[in-house]
Design a protein around this motif. Structure first.
Motif, PDB file in Angstrom:
ATOM      1  N   VAL A 203      81.969   6.578 -15.853  1.00  0.00           N
ATOM      2  CA  VAL A 203      82.437   7.763 -15.328  1.00  0.00           C
ATOM      3  C   VAL A 203      81.749   9.186 -16.192  1.00  0.00           C
ATOM      4  N   PRO A 204      81.017   9.924 -15.402  1.00  0.00           N
ATOM      5  CA  PRO A 204      80.418  11.311 -16.069  1.00  0.00           C
ATOM      6  C   PRO A 204      81.552  11.987 -16.490  1.00  0.00           C
ATOM      7  N   PRO A 205      81.308  13.248 -17.505  1.00  0.00           N
ATOM      8  CA  PRO A 205      82.551  14.099 -17.977  1.00  0.00           C
ATOM      9  C   PRO A 205      82.991  14.918 -16.723  1.00  0.00           C
ATOM     10  N   ILE A 206      84.342  15.026 -16.782  1.00  0.00           N
ATOM     11  CA  ILE A 206      85.108  15.635 -15.598  1.00  0.00           C
ATOM     12  C   ILE A 206      85.767  16.948 -16.281  1.00  0.00           C
ATOM     13  N   VAL A 207      85.506  18.282 -15.094  1.00  0.00           N
ATOM     14  CA  VAL A 207      86.257  19.444 -15.402  1.00  0.00           C
ATOM     15  C   VAL A 207      87.382  19.383 -14.464  1.00  0.00           C
ATOM     16  N   PRO A 208      88.602  19.143 -14.870  1.00  0.00           N
ATOM     17  CA  PRO A 208      89.604  19.235 -13.903  1.00  0.00           C
ATOM     18  C   PRO A 208      90.397  20.818 -13.899  1.00  0.00           C
ATOM     19  N   PHE A 209      90.202  21.375 -12.458  1.00  0.00           N
ATOM     20  CA  PHE A 209      90.581  22.745 -12.281  1.00  0.00           C
ATOM     21  C   PHE A 209      92.043  22.609 -11.894  1.00  0.00           C
ATOM     22  N   SER A 210      92.949  23.424 -11.983  1.00  0.00           N
ATOM     23  CA  SER A 210      94.296  23.193 -11.557  1.00  0.00           C
ATOM     24  C   SER A 210      94.601  24.231 -10.459  1.00  0.00           C
TER      25      SER A 210
ATOM     26  N   PRO B  89      93.859  20.935 -16.927  1.00  0.00           N
ATOM     27  CA  PRO B  89      93.918  22.072 -18.007  1.00  0.00           C
ATOM     28  C   PRO B  89      93.049  23.609 -17.496  1.00  0.00           C
ATOM     29  N   PHE B  90      92.190  23.349 -16.642  1.00  0.00           N
ATOM     30  CA  PHE B  90      91.491  24.400 -16.391  1.00  0.00           C
ATOM     31  C   PHE B  90      91.822  25.684 -15.184  1.00  0.00           C
ATOM     32  N   HIS B  91      91.663  26.694 -15.674  1.00  0.00           N
ATOM     33  CA  HIS B  91      92.555  27.679 -14.723  1.00  0.00           C
ATOM     34  C   HIS B  91      91.270  28.115 -13.660  1.00  0.00           C
ATOM     35  N   THR B  92      91.570  28.318 -12.424  1.00  0.00           N
ATOM     36  CA  THR B  92      90.524  28.603 -11.637  1.00  0.00           C
ATOM     37  C   THR B  92      89.933  30.043 -11.595  1.00  0.00           C
TER      38      THR B  92
ATOM     39  N   ARG C 246      89.809  25.213  -0.522  1.00  0.00           N
ATOM     40  CA  ARG C 246      88.451  25.278   0.530  1.00  0.00           C
ATOM     41  C   ARG C 246      87.751  26.627   0.113  1.00  0.00           C
ATOM     42  N   ILE C 247      88.493  27.648  -0.188  1.00  0.00           N
ATOM     43  CA  ILE C 247      87.975  28.956  -0.325  1.00  0.00           C
ATOM     44  C   ILE C 247      87.090  28.834  -1.735  1.00  0.00           C
ATOM     45  N   LEU C 248      88.029  28.330  -2.548  1.00  0.00           N
ATOM     46  CA  LEU C 248      87.259  28.159  -3.909  1.00  0.00           C
ATOM     47  C   LEU C 248      86.139  27.353  -4.011  1.00  0.00           C
ATOM     48  N   CYS C 249      86.397  26.228  -3.417  1.00  0.00           N
ATOM     49  CA  CYS C 249      85.034  25.488  -3.314  1.00  0.00           C
ATOM     50  C   CYS C 249      83.533  26.004  -2.911  1.00  0.00           C
TER      51      CYS C 249
ATOM     52  N   TYR D 185      86.927  30.351 -13.529  1.00  0.00           N
ATOM     53  CA  TYR D 185      86.393  28.862 -13.504  1.00  0.00           C
ATOM     54  C   TYR D 185      84.702  29.284 -13.731  1.00  0.00           C
ATOM     55  N   ARG D 186      84.092  30.565 -13.771  1.00  0.00           N
ATOM     56  CA  ARG D 186      82.566  30.960 -14.092  1.00  0.00           C
ATOM     57  C   ARG D 186      82.718  30.483 -15.601  1.00  0.00           C
ATOM     58  N   GLU D 187      83.435  31.244 -16.331  1.00  0.00           N
ATOM     59  CA  GLU D 187      83.225  31.197 -17.856  1.00  0.00           C
ATOM     60  C   GLU D 187      83.483  29.679 -18.369  1.00  0.00           C
ATOM     61  N   CYS D 188      84.401  28.900 -17.578  1.00  0.00           N
ATOM     62  CA  CYS D 188      84.788  27.557 -18.133  1.00  0.00           C
ATOM     63  C   CYS D 188      83.485  26.620 -17.825  1.00  0.00           C
ATOM     64  N   LEU D 189      82.913  26.811 -16.671  1.00  0.00           N
ATOM     65  CA  LEU D 189      81.801  26.251 -16.204  1.00  0.00           C
ATOM     66  C   LEU D 189      80.635  26.447 -17.097  1.00  0.00           C
ATOM     67  N   ASP D 190      80.421  27.794 -17.317  1.00  0.00           N
ATOM     68  CA  ASP D 190      79.259  28.108 -18.251  1.00  0.00           C
ATOM     69  C   ASP D 190      79.448  27.450 -19.649  1.00  0.00           C
ATOM     70  N   SER D 191      80.539  27.568 -20.202  1.00  0.00           N
ATOM     71  CA  SER D 191      80.605  27.097 -21.495  1.00  0.00           C
ATOM     72  C   SER D 191      80.654  25.032 -21.610  1.00  0.00           C
ATOM     73  N   VAL D 192      80.975  24.741 -20.584  1.00  0.00           N
ATOM     74  CA  VAL D 192      81.043  23.267 -20.259  1.00  0.00           C
ATOM     75  C   VAL D 192      79.563  22.991 -20.138  1.00  0.00           C
ATOM     76  N   LEU D 193      78.723  23.660 -19.271  1.00  0.00           N
ATOM     77  CA  LEU D 193      77.450  23.274 -18.942  1.00  0.00           C
ATOM     78  C   LEU D 193      76.547  23.625 -20.316  1.00  0.00           C
ATOM     79  N   LYS D 194      76.902  24.499 -21.115  1.00  0.00           N
ATOM     80  CA  LYS D 194      76.360  24.833 -22.167  1.00  0.00           C
ATOM     81  C   LYS D 194      76.462  23.865 -23.533  1.00  0.00           C
ATOM     82  N   GLY D 195      77.782  23.171 -23.516  1.00  0.00           N
ATOM     83  CA  GLY D 195      78.246  22.568 -24.384  1.00  0.00           C
ATOM     84  C   GLY D 195      78.328  23.257 -25.834  1.00  0.00           C
ATOM     85  N   PRO D 196      78.807  22.608 -26.851  1.00  0.00           N
ATOM     86  CA  PRO D 196      79.417  21.341 -26.937  1.00  0.00           C
ATOM     87  C   PRO D 196      81.049  21.674 -26.527  1.00  0.00           C
TER      88      PRO D 196
END
Ligand SMILES: NC(=O)c1ccc[n+]([C@@H]2O[C@H](COP(=O)([O-])OP(=O)(O)OC[C@H]3O[C@@H](n4cnc5c(N)ncnc54)[C@H](O)[C@@H]3O)[C@@H](O)[C@H]2O)c1
Ligand SMILES: Nc1ncnc2c1ncn2[C@@H]1O[C@H](COP(=O)(O)OP(=O)(O)OP(=O)(O)O)[C@@H](O)[C@H]1O
Length: 527
Positions: free
Chosen positions: A305-312, A321-324, A221-224, A327-338
């Motif tokens: 289904v759209p691409p999914i980024v699963p945080f653990s 596989p993604f560590h919380t 809840r906090i992370l969300c 999360y900022r770096e992960c989402l940043d690089s996913v949103l930029k791609g590839p």
């Protein structure tokens, strides 16, 4: 049970009901042994014509069972053809749309259908390759979606488009590598095989993210709340969450008023036309919750289904596989791609009821990401499940049950039942018995294009139970069948490194695969 009795003139009669399908069902419920037993008192009188009669009854019972099985097989085939017809129809609509552009601009159903077709063409089973319907380079392109549906949002919403390509030896490549078998001067060869890592590159910026969370967890809840705030303020994205989560966020602060949700099943069914990316916060169960069909809740992505980024945020996190912390770096690089993705496959399951009078009465298909299990449930008898692969008889499962698993699910229940672990990018269906009462019953891996049918025979001693990704138990009565094939909508999950590295990391870290202390070298040696 149909009563067998001698009438006043000493003749045997068996009463049976005549249901609307024309087959006297009560006969087909008897095994030959039961018919013998039924007729025993009369046969004991050594009356020759009663023996003849018992033979006749046995023949009739056999014929009726065969007819009933034929009906189940025909129903399964009809369900499969219906699925193929719907896909083909969708494909044709796309072609028609391409031939007459403009005519379909504002027609939501057709625009949506076009998108479905576009994604279904990801997985062209004809040559096992990914193909793009419009013939441009790359595996496929997720076309810009135009959504004219007025109920959900009056504005025309454009979904971010992306492109998939094979990633060769760490390089990006748009070249479509074929696995085609060539036949030159009588020699059969296959083309050079390159890395089959799949890379996703955004062609336009993602604008809408769905954040899906595991319930009843304070840390989630906090992370969300933190992630939603960051995505909004730093990335200027539209955010969707489940209705429960929106309430939770608003309880915390009215700041979260911008967060969107859905009201009913219709809006849920339209989510795939809005959402560019999904972030899951939870364990494997949360990924399963998102991608399999539930009785308790309308499923979000029954089609594309759209691409999914699963945080653990679970205990095992095999598919997360993604560590919380990052999360900022992960989402940043996913949103930029590839990004590297794993295309996970789902199974679609149909329960076919013998009691159904026509194919339209069969139940809605159920999607699973891990597996469908058919087991003995609360019954203490062995299961007796007759299994067919396309039209071939496979075997009868006598034991605790059977698991039909995807390769993604190969590390879950199927593994516990002795099935092999399979890389999730391998297209196949695992056929794994649960505690078979036969020493030689080893698990199988079948090709992805087959249709499997598991039938509870009429002479089964008890019902069987099917469960879907460990949920939603459904009872299968004698005569009912479960038909299962690969769903046409793969699930793109973002990788931390790539699908192979992530797979090995999961089996090492999650399952401690082949973990053993290294043997010391100060023992006996042969040099
Ligand atoms: N004997 C068993 O091993 C057994 C029995 C029942 C169900 N299951 C599995 O549990 C799944 C449901 O998961 P849930 O989280 O909703 O229920 P759950 O909370 O009971 O968790 C089951 C466990 O299985 C793990 N898991 C789930 N999918 C996995 C996968 N693909 N690879 C490796 N591990 C995985 C989860 O991380 C979790 O630790 C079912 O699909 C089934 O595969 C396993
Ligand atoms: N959004 C959701 N809504 C309702 N139920 C959910 C949702 N997400 C997950 N669940 C259910 O909550 C349960 C626990 O979820 P999950 O498996 O993600 O957490 P976990 O048990 O902590 O992690 P792991 O499975 O790795 O051990 C599962 O049974 C799952 O079906």
């Amino acid at each position: 049970m149909a009563p067998s009795k001698l009438n006043s003139s000493g003749e045997a009669s068996i009463s049976c009901s005549q249901p609307e399908n024309g087959f006297p069902n009560s006969f087909s419920l008897f095994s030959e042994k039961e018919i013998d037993e039924l007729l025993q008192p009369s046969v004991q009188g050594t009356d020759d014509h009663l023996i003849e009669f018992s033979e006749a009854m046995r023949t009739v019972a056999k014929a009726l069972r065969r007819a009933a099985e034929g009906k189940a097989s025909a129903q399964a085939e009809a369900a499969e053809w219906k699925r193929k017809y719907e896909l083909e129809r969708a494909r044709n609509m796309l072609e028609f749309k391409e031939e007459s552009p403009g005519e379909y601009g504002g027609d939501f159903d057709n625009a949506r259908m076009g998108n479905l077709v576009n994604q279904s063409a990801w997985c062209n089973e004809a040559n096992g390759q990914f193909e793009k319907p419009n013939g441009r380079n790359g595996i496929c392109s997720h076309e810009v979606l135009q959504d004219g549906e007025p109920v959900f949002d009056s504005q025309m919403i454009r979904k971010a488009s992306f492109k998939l390509s094979w990633c060769c030896k760490g390089e990006q490549s748009d070249q479509h590598k074929h696995d085609i078998v060539s036949f030159e001067r009588g020699n059969i060869t296959t083309a050079e095989r390159s890395s089959k890592q799949i890379s996703l590159r955004w062609e336009s910026c993602p604008r809408t993210v769905l954040v899906l969370t595991k319930p009843n967890s304070i840390s989630v809840r906090i992370l969300c709340a933190e992630m939603v705030r960051w995505l909004r303020e730093q990335k200027k994205l539209e955010i969707y969450v489940e209705p429960r989560v929106r309430v939770e966020l608003l309880t915390e602060s009215s700041y979260f008023n911008f967060v969107q949700t859905w009201k009913d099943e219709k809006e849920i069914s339209l989510l795939h036309t809005k959402v560019d990316l999904v972030a899951t916060l939870g364990g494997d169960g949360t990924v399963l919750w998102l991608l399999s069909t539930h009785v308790q809740a309308a499923s979000m992505f029954k089609g594309p289904v759209p691409p999914i980024v699963p945080f653990s945020l679970g205990s095992l996190g095999f598919m997360t596989p993604f560590h919380t912390e990052h999360y900022r770096e992960c989402l940043d690089s996913v949103l930029k791609g590839p990004i590297s993705i794993t295309l996970r496959h789902r199974l679609q399951c149909h329960v076919i009821r013998d009691a159904a009078k026509n194919e339209y009465e069969t139940e809605e298909p159920i999607l699973v990401l891990n597996e469908v299990t058919i087991d003995r449930g609360i019954s203490s008898y062995l299961t007796n499940l007759e299994c067919y692969c396309d039209d071939s008889f496979v075997t009868s499962v006598q034991g605790d049950g059977l698991i039909l698993s995807t390769t993604s699910g190969s590390t879950a229940y199927s593994l516990a039942a002795g099935g092999s672990m399979v890389h999730p990018q391998v297209p196949g269906i695992l056929f794994t018995p649960i505690c078979p009462h036969s020493l030689s019953f080893r698990p199988l891996i079948l090709p992805e294009h087959v249709t499997l049918r598991v039938q509870v025979p009429f002479n089964s001693r008890s019902h069987a139970w099917a469960s879907f990704d460990g949920k939603d138990r459904k009872q299968l009565a004698p005569g009912d069948a479960l038909v299962c094939s690969m769903a046409p909508w793969p699930v793109p999950t973002a990788c931390l490194v790539d699908s192979t590295d992530d797979f090995f990391r999961s089996i090492h870290e999650g399952l401690h695969w082949n973990l053993r202390k290294v043997q010391s070298f100060d023992g006996p040696r042969v040099l």
